[in-house]
Design a protein around this motif. Structure first.
Motif, short mmCIF file in Angstrom:
data_model
loop_
_atom_site.label_atom_id
_atom_site.label_comp_id
_atom_site.label_asym_id
_atom_site.label_seq_id
_atom_site.Cartn_x
_atom_site.Cartn_y
_atom_site.Cartn_z
N SER A 51 0.84 -1.20 0.00
CA SER A 51 0.00 0.00 0.00
C SER A 51 0.87 1.25 0.00
O SER A 51 1.95 1.26 0.58
N LEU A 52 0.37 2.29 -0.64
CA LEU A 52 1.07 3.56 -0.72
C LEU A 52 0.59 4.47 0.40
O LEU A 52 -0.63 4.63 0.60
N TYR A 53 1.53 5.07 1.12
CA TYR A 53 1.21 5.93 2.25
C TYR A 53 1.91 7.28 2.13
O TYR A 53 3.02 7.37 1.58
N ALA B 28 -7.90 11.82 -4.74
CA ALA B 28 -6.78 12.69 -5.10
C ALA B 28 -6.18 12.17 -6.40
O ALA B 28 -6.24 10.97 -6.69
N GLN B 29 -5.63 13.08 -7.17
CA GLN B 29 -4.83 12.70 -8.32
C GLN B 29 -3.40 12.58 -7.80
O GLN B 29 -2.85 13.56 -7.30
N VAL B 30 -2.84 11.40 -7.88
CA VAL B 30 -1.51 11.14 -7.32
C VAL B 30 -0.51 10.98 -8.47
O VAL B 30 -0.65 10.07 -9.29
N ARG B 31 0.44 11.89 -8.52
CA ARG B 31 1.50 11.81 -9.53
C ARG B 31 2.71 11.14 -8.88
O ARG B 31 3.32 11.67 -7.96
N HIS B 32 3.00 9.93 -9.36
CA HIS B 32 4.07 9.12 -8.77
C HIS B 32 4.69 8.27 -9.86
O HIS B 32 3.98 7.70 -10.69
N ASP B 33 5.99 8.21 -9.87
CA ASP B 33 6.72 7.37 -10.82
C ASP B 33 6.34 7.69 -12.26
O ASP B 33 6.18 6.80 -13.09
N GLY B 34 6.14 8.98 -12.57
CA GLY B 34 5.87 9.42 -13.93
C GLY B 34 4.44 9.26 -14.39
O GLY B 34 4.12 9.56 -15.54
N LYS B 35 3.56 8.77 -13.52
CA LYS B 35 2.16 8.57 -13.90
C LYS B 35 1.24 9.30 -12.91
O LYS B 35 1.56 9.42 -11.73
N THR B 36 0.10 9.74 -13.41
CA THR B 36 -0.92 10.33 -12.55
C THR B 36 -2.09 9.37 -12.48
O THR B 36 -2.61 8.93 -13.52
N ALA C 40 -5.83 8.39 -10.31
CA ALA C 40 -6.86 8.74 -9.32
C ALA C 40 -6.80 7.71 -8.21
O ALA C 40 -6.86 6.50 -8.46
N MET C 41 -6.66 8.19 -6.98
CA MET C 41 -6.60 7.29 -5.82
C MET C 41 -7.47 7.85 -4.71
O MET C 41 -7.70 9.05 -4.62
N ARG C 42 -7.91 6.95 -3.86
CA ARG C 42 -8.68 7.35 -2.68
C ARG C 42 -7.73 7.36 -1.49
O ARG C 42 -7.10 6.35 -1.17
N GLY C 43 -7.64 8.51 -0.85
CA GLY C 43 -6.83 8.63 0.35
C GLY C 43 -7.70 8.55 1.57
O GLY C 43 -8.79 9.13 1.61
N GLU C 44 -7.26 7.81 2.56
CA GLU C 44 -8.01 7.63 3.80
C GLU C 44 -7.11 7.97 4.98
O GLU C 44 -6.07 7.34 5.18
N PHE D 117 -3.31 5.35 0.50
CA PHE D 117 -3.89 5.57 -0.82
C PHE D 117 -4.13 4.24 -1.51
O PHE D 117 -3.29 3.35 -1.46
N SER D 118 -5.30 4.12 -2.11
CA SER D 118 -5.64 2.92 -2.88
C SER D 118 -6.29 3.35 -4.19
O SER D 118 -6.92 4.41 -4.25
N PRO D 119 -6.15 2.52 -5.23
CA PRO D 119 -6.74 2.89 -6.52
C PRO D 119 -8.25 3.06 -6.43
O PRO D 119 -8.91 2.36 -5.66
N VAL D 120 -8.76 3.98 -7.22
CA VAL D 120 -10.21 4.23 -7.24
C VAL D 120 -10.86 3.21 -8.14
O VAL D 120 -10.38 2.86 -9.16
#
Length: 143
Positions: free
Chosen positions: A50-52, A69-77, A79-83, A140-143
């Motif tokens: 999991s991404l934190y 949230a739109q998460v830009r990580h490792d060159g990609k954006t 959509a993820m759900r942050g809790e 963060f988890s994928p939407v």
């Protein structure tokens, strides 16, 4: 931070992002009360697949109850759900596990913390820091 954050935000949006590895991400989200747009660079932490985001920041409350949230990580954006994780022991355990994986020296740099005597804090010391300094964790988890 006022100088570094805009620089990291800019670099992560370019091909130079690969030079930073996978250690940073930019969170783009809307304030739950203000409706204001935020773009916040943070260190990316992977635990158990999991991404934190582990932080000491006021914007964390925007993820209370979950938010996209739109998460830009490792060159990609993506959509993820942050809790926002609310349990203080769970937060302290995440900080301890993450710090232990990095080791005391690297953990201080990667997590933006200063450890007393350059030694690894105990779980109880992380619990105290959660209360005193408002340490928080958002998963963060994928939407």
């Amino acid at each position: 931070m006022r100088v570094v954050n805009p620089l990291i935000r800019t670099v992560l949006g370019t091909p130079l992002a690969a030079s930073l590895g996978k250690q940073f991400m930019v969170l783009n989200f809307t304030g739950r009360k203000s409706g204001r747009q935020f773009s916040v660079p943070v260190t990316a932490h992977w635990l158990d697949g999991s991404l934190y985001a582990l932080m000491e920041a006021g914007w964390k409350v925007n993820f209370r109850g979950g938010a996209v949230a739109q998460v830009r990580h490792d060159g990609k954006t993506t959509a993820m759900r942050g809790e926002l994780i609310e349990d203080r022991t769970a937060i302290a355990e995440l900080f301890l596990r993450c710090a232990s994986a990095y080791g005391p020296r690297k953990a201080q740099r990667m997590m933006g913390l200063k450890f007393r005597d350059d030694r690894m804090p105990t779980l109880e010391e992380f619990r105290t820091a959660v209360d005193e300094y408002g340490l928080a964790a958002v998963r963060f988890s994928p939407v």
